[in-house]
Design a protein around this motif. Structure first.
Motif, mmCIF file in Angstrom:
data_model
loop_
_atom_site.group_PDB
_atom_site.id
_atom_site.type_symbol
_atom_site.label_atom_id
_atom_site.label_comp_id
_atom_site.label_asym_id
_atom_site.label_seq_id
_atom_site.Cartn_x
_atom_site.Cartn_y
_atom_site.Cartn_z
ATOM 1 N N ARG A 1 5.816 3.179 3.332
ATOM 2 C CA ARG A 1 4.738 3.998 3.042
ATOM 3 C C ARG A 1 5.266 5.174 1.941
ATOM 4 N N ASP A 2 5.032 5.166 0.839
ATOM 5 C CA ASP A 2 5.230 6.396 0.038
ATOM 6 C C ASP A 2 4.221 6.736 -0.793
ATOM 7 N N LYS A 3 4.246 7.681 -1.406
ATOM 8 C CA LYS A 3 3.199 8.560 -2.279
ATOM 9 C C LYS A 3 2.921 7.678 -3.639
ATOM 10 N N ASP A 4 4.147 7.737 -4.276
ATOM 11 C CA ASP A 4 3.848 6.960 -5.629
ATOM 12 C C ASP A 4 4.031 5.232 -5.557
ATOM 13 N N ARG A 5 3.982 4.640 -4.429
ATOM 14 C CA ARG A 5 3.621 3.203 -4.158
ATOM 15 C C ARG A 5 4.872 2.594 -4.823
#
Lengths: 259, 234
Positions: free
Chosen positions: B128-132
């Motif tokens: 999981r991370d913000k910028d995919r």
């Protein structure tokens, strides 16, 4: 096996022409094994030894893992062809003992606390034996550990001293080892902290201290050679030339599929 | 002039405040703990190792291979003495435990991030991370370099990796654990791997980015019988 010579020292020279405080020639090569994390091949007189270091890596069986530090494992092994009369392959009373004392020569030096739950494996294979294999093995292992990038307080250097014809001599050769009066292998750091000390035979207290002093000068010489070998490794690997092997003949279509 | 090579035990300084990574303090002096290159800053001294294994640290981005699927965790080989654990809840979307191996199966490669490492070296990973950016890697090729040499593939503030990407024309990601993912046409990947091997052999030398430029120029010339100027055609 050679016979016991009449005299070990004639006119201040030993059987192979060395002075009493002279080492046998040492040759060192570092990074000889592709699959090991660190390795070293070392020749010392008639000794030929190969050391390989793997790790830090996962330690099996799990119950031997230490939660706060890494475990150093050391295996000293003689090839069956390393001596005149074939030795039985596999661990023997002698090789188990040498493995133990060699491991203990490194345990105070390696920073094991950085790698909890892992093992640092050191393998020393004696390919050809000619007196002083444990010290040769320790010297090679020390370099292999450095080559593997294992953090250490310092290198360990080892060499033996002994007594022949009533005289204290440095770095025993085969005949001196077999028929001499005493053999004293020593390993120490550059800061002269002793990590291995064994004695076989008899020395008076005074002789013992004299022998230990001689061993220190021997270890210092070994240390210099170890240091040189390490520095040389990366001086030599400098590839300045851009190797243009087999320049493809002009016009040869070389599978550029995307055109 | 390159950096000086130091060996374990070498005396580096008498001022213990400058002790950096790869050094230790004993008897009021800073000494080298590693065999490597001496890195002298104004307020610190460190030793850059020339070899060594990858030890995971929080927020490292690494490339891993799934080795096992257990109840609620994927076990991931991250090229380290310690296995990585990817919990089902760290997958970008909600999935059922029975379905785990439909999303990631043994042998799959992932670009993942170290979420946390505890004192017992339990390594928790996340996708999981913000910028995919974190994802399963479904194409391209993976090669590996010693993790200690990985920074040279990236270069100072990314100069080397930028050069490689633009000159070779491929996509690349360098994981902290020394694994490198490369995507593009087959021959571009081949060239990128050659370039990585070149960096590996010369990682201890200075001015690598400049020499890489020359290296790529020469390689392209010999390979395709064309000059650098006709690059567009390549």
């Amino acid at each position: 096996m050679s016979e016991k010579p009449e005299h070990f020292i004639v006119d201040g020279k030993r059987l192979d022409g060395r002075r009493v405080d002279e080492l046998r020639p040492i040759k060192i090569e570092i990074g000889v094994l592709g699959r090991a994390d660190g390795s070293c091949y070392l020749e010392w007189g008639n000794n030929k030894v190969l050391a390989a270091v793997y790790g830090p890596r996962e330690l099996h069986p799990r119950h031997r893992q230490k939660m706060t530090r890494s475990v150093v494992q050391f295996r000293y092994n003689m090839a069956s062809f390393s001596v005149d009369e074939r030795t039985r392959p596999g661990p023997s009373r002698r090789s188990i003992e040498i493995s133990k004392v060699s491991r203990e020569a490194f345990e105070p030096v390696v920073f094991t606390k950085f790698f909890p739950k892992t093992a640092i494996d050191v393998f020393v294979e004696i390919l050809q034996a000619g007196a002083g294999t444990r010290t040769a093995g320790i010297n090679a292992a020390s370099l292999a550990l450095a080559d593997a990038g294992i953090p250490m307080r310092g290198l360990v250097s080892a060499c033996a001293v002994g007594k022949v014809d009533g005289e204290i001599v440095l770095d025993l050769m085969k005949e001196e080892d077999n028929y001499g009066e005493a053999d004293l292998p020593v390993a120490m750091t550059a800061g002269r902290q002793i990590t291995l000390l064994q004695m076989d035979g008899h020395l008076t207290t005074e002789e013992f201290y004299r022998a230990l002093e001689l061993a220190k000068t021997g270890c210092d010489q070994v240390y210099e050679l170890q240091r040189q070998a390490l520095i040389e490794k990366y001086s030599k690997e400098y590839t300045t030339e851009i190797e243009d092997e087999d320049p493809a003949p002009a016009g040869e279509p070389e599978g550029d599929a995307d055109e | 002039m390159g950096k000086r090579i130091v060996i374990p035990g070498d005396l580096l300084s008498d001022d213990i405040r400058v002790s950096g990574s790869g050094t230790y303090v004993a008897d009021g002096a800073v000494r080298a703990a590693l065999y490597g290159l001496l890195n002298e800053g104004e307020r610190y001294i460190s030793v850059i190792p020339l070899a060594g294994r990858y030890i995971p640290q929080t927020s490292d981005r690494v490339i891993g291979v799934i080795t096992e699927v257990t109840y609620s965790n994927w076990i991931v080989d991250i090229n380290s003495p310690y296995d990585g654990l990817l919990h089902i809840s760290q997958y970008p979307r909600r999935i059922e435990i029975e379905q785990m191996s439909r999303y990631l199966k043994v042998g799959d490669c992932i670009l993942t991030m170290v979420k946390d490492v505890d004192a017992s070296m339990k390594v928790e990973l996340t996708l999981r991370d913000k910028d995919r950016e974190l994802r399963r890697l479904s194409d391209g090729r993976i090669t590996a370099i010693s993790p200690t040499k990985m920074p040279r593939v990236i270069g100072r503030s990314g100069s080397m990796i930028r050069l490689l990407k633009s000159e070779i024309g491929c996509n690349m990601f360098v994981g902290q654990n020394g694994r490198i993912w490369i995507n593009g046409s087959e021959d571009r990947i081949d060239l990128a791997i050659e370039a990585v091997r070149y960096i590996e052999a010369n990682a201890h030398t200075p001015g690598l980015t400049d020499r890489m430029q020359a290296f790529l120029k020469a390689k392209k010339k010999t390979r395709f019988g064309k000059t650098h100027e006709n690059e567009e055609e390549w």
